[in-house]
Scaffold this active site. Structure first.
Site, PDB file in Angstrom:
ATOM      1  N   ASP A 263      -5.019  -4.616  10.571  1.00 22.62           N
ATOM      2  CA  ASP A 263      -5.491  -4.486   9.192  1.00 22.62           C
ATOM      3  C   ASP A 263      -5.449  -5.832   8.483  1.00 22.62           C
ATOM      4  O   ASP A 263      -4.950  -6.823   9.022  1.00 22.62           O
ATOM      5  CB  ASP A 263      -4.681  -3.411   8.444  1.00 22.62           C
ATOM      6  CG  ASP A 263      -3.166  -3.575   8.624  1.00 22.62           C
ATOM      7  OD1 ASP A 263      -2.725  -4.631   9.119  1.00 22.62           O
ATOM      8  OD2 ASP A 263      -2.432  -2.654   8.269  1.00 22.62           O
TER       9      ASP A 263
ATOM     10  N   ASN B  60       5.379   5.325   2.979  1.00 20.55           N
ATOM     11  CA  ASN B  60       4.665   6.561   2.635  1.00 20.55           C
ATOM     12  C   ASN B  60       3.984   7.180   3.867  1.00 20.55           C
ATOM     13  O   ASN B  60       3.123   8.044   3.733  1.00 20.55           O
ATOM     14  CB  ASN B  60       3.633   6.302   1.533  1.00 20.55           C
ATOM     15  CG  ASN B  60       2.493   5.399   2.001  1.00 20.55           C
ATOM     16  OD1 ASN B  60       2.554   4.829   3.088  1.00 20.55           O
ATOM     17  ND2 ASN B  60       1.472   5.269   1.182  1.00 20.55           N
TER      18      ASN B  60
ATOM     19  N   HIS C 239       2.110   5.545   6.113  1.00 21.15           N
ATOM     20  CA  HIS C 239       0.854   4.932   6.584  1.00 21.15           C
ATOM     21  C   HIS C 239       1.058   4.209   7.913  1.00 21.15           C
ATOM     22  O   HIS C 239       2.154   3.728   8.222  1.00 21.15           O
ATOM     23  CB  HIS C 239       0.216   4.029   5.525  1.00 21.15           C
ATOM     24  CG  HIS C 239       0.900   2.734   5.248  1.00 21.15           C
ATOM     25  ND1 HIS C 239       1.283   2.346   3.983  1.00 21.15           N
ATOM     26  CD2 HIS C 239       1.250   1.710   6.047  1.00 21.15           C
ATOM     27  CE1 HIS C 239       1.830   1.152   4.030  1.00 21.15           C
ATOM     28  NE2 HIS C 239       1.837   0.738   5.282  1.00 21.15           N
TER      29      HIS C 239
ATOM     30  N   GLU D  98      -3.827   5.372   4.756  1.00 23.23           N
ATOM     31  CA  GLU D  98      -2.942   5.898   3.730  1.00 23.23           C
ATOM     32  C   GLU D  98      -2.938   7.433   3.763  1.00 23.23           C
ATOM     33  O   GLU D  98      -3.794   8.045   4.420  1.00 23.23           O
ATOM     34  CB  GLU D  98      -3.410   5.380   2.353  1.00 23.23           C
ATOM     35  CG  GLU D  98      -3.321   3.868   2.186  1.00 23.23           C
ATOM     36  CD  GLU D  98      -1.889   3.379   1.915  1.00 23.23           C
ATOM     37  OE1 GLU D  98      -0.921   4.077   2.264  1.00 23.23           O
ATOM     38  OE2 GLU D  98      -1.769   2.266   1.350  1.00 23.23           O
TER      39      GLU D  98
END
Ligand code: GLP
Length: 238
Positions: A67, A136, A138, A143
């Protein structure tokens, strides 16, 4: 899923490097997809140590990164491309033509997602994707709520992701990122997930063992060759 508990950061690095070394022993030209973040730093140091010792070579390996921040050029120290250059490409002596990193400043981000996937296809698909875990849940920049069939895309970043990514210079992280999608990751022949740091809810979601769209990491459970190396949450982080 194969779950390995690492006692400390050194063991996580050593076991992770063993998985990569085994992959390269099987196929020296393997395509590896690599993460950024604090978690893999020790792993990259361990790989560099093995390369210096002559025990390992990545000259034939192919590399992409998972990413990147949208709008951040590869030359910017805050880019993931710069991170991979500094911690992987230079110390491991990778071959420049074998490295394709996201271009965060691409004029046409959608074209960039297609170009990166095309390079992955040209290299025969990802052999081993190494992944970190966000608080979270991810993985890469997939996400919560990202569909499992999503391919490489421009992702709107969660506030917690941006807060965790804020650099020492205090510049706020961009609102969006470029990322391989869950579909790209699930198509990799092997997955190696590294877990370190205090991420209690994401860890718990994975251990529940049920795919849950709100916890993208649980989508990895659907992969037939997933190895997880987990550092105890109380151990010192890498
Ligand atoms: C970022 C990256 C992820 C990485 C995660 C965890 O959000 N986009 O690919 O896995 O951070 O980072 P750390 O290893 O520092 O906990």
């Amino acid at each position: 899923m194969r779950l390995i508990a690492a006692r400390d950061a050194h063991e996580l690095a050593r076991l992770g490097a063993d998985v990569i070394a085994a992959q390269l022993a099987r196929e020296p030209r393997s395509l590896l997809a690599l993460p950024t973040g604090r978690t893999p730093l020790g792993l990259y140091e361990e790989l560099a140590r093995r390369v210096r010792a002559g025990a390992l070579s990545l000259r034939a390996a192919r590399i992409v990164n998972l990413d990147e921040f949208l709008g951040i050029p590869p030359g910017d120290a805050a880019s993931y491309a710069a991170f991979i250059q500094r911690h992987v490409v230079a110390p491991l002596g990778l071959t420049a033509e074998h490295v394709r990193l996201w271009r965060g400043d691409a004029a046409d981000p959608l074209a960039e997602t297609r170009a990166l996937e095309a390079q992955i296809a040209a290299w025969g698909g990802i052999d081993l994707a190494i992944l970190g875990l966000g608080a979270n849940g991810h993985v890469a920049f997939n996400e919560p709520g990202t569909p499992r069939h999503r391919r490489a895309h421009v992702a709107r970043l969660a506030d917690s992701t941006r807060a965790a990514a804020q650099g020492p210079d205090g510049r706020p992280a961009p609102l969006e990122g470029l990322t391989l999608g869950l579909a790209d990751l699930l198509e990799a022949r092997r997955l190696l997930l590294l877990i370190a740091g205090a991420k209690p809810e994401a860890r718990a979601a994975l251990h529940r063992g049920i795919e849950d769209p709100q916890w993208p990491v649980t989508r990895l459970l659907g992969h037939p060759d997933l190895t997880v190396i987990e550092l105890d949450a109380r151990a010192a982080s890498p």
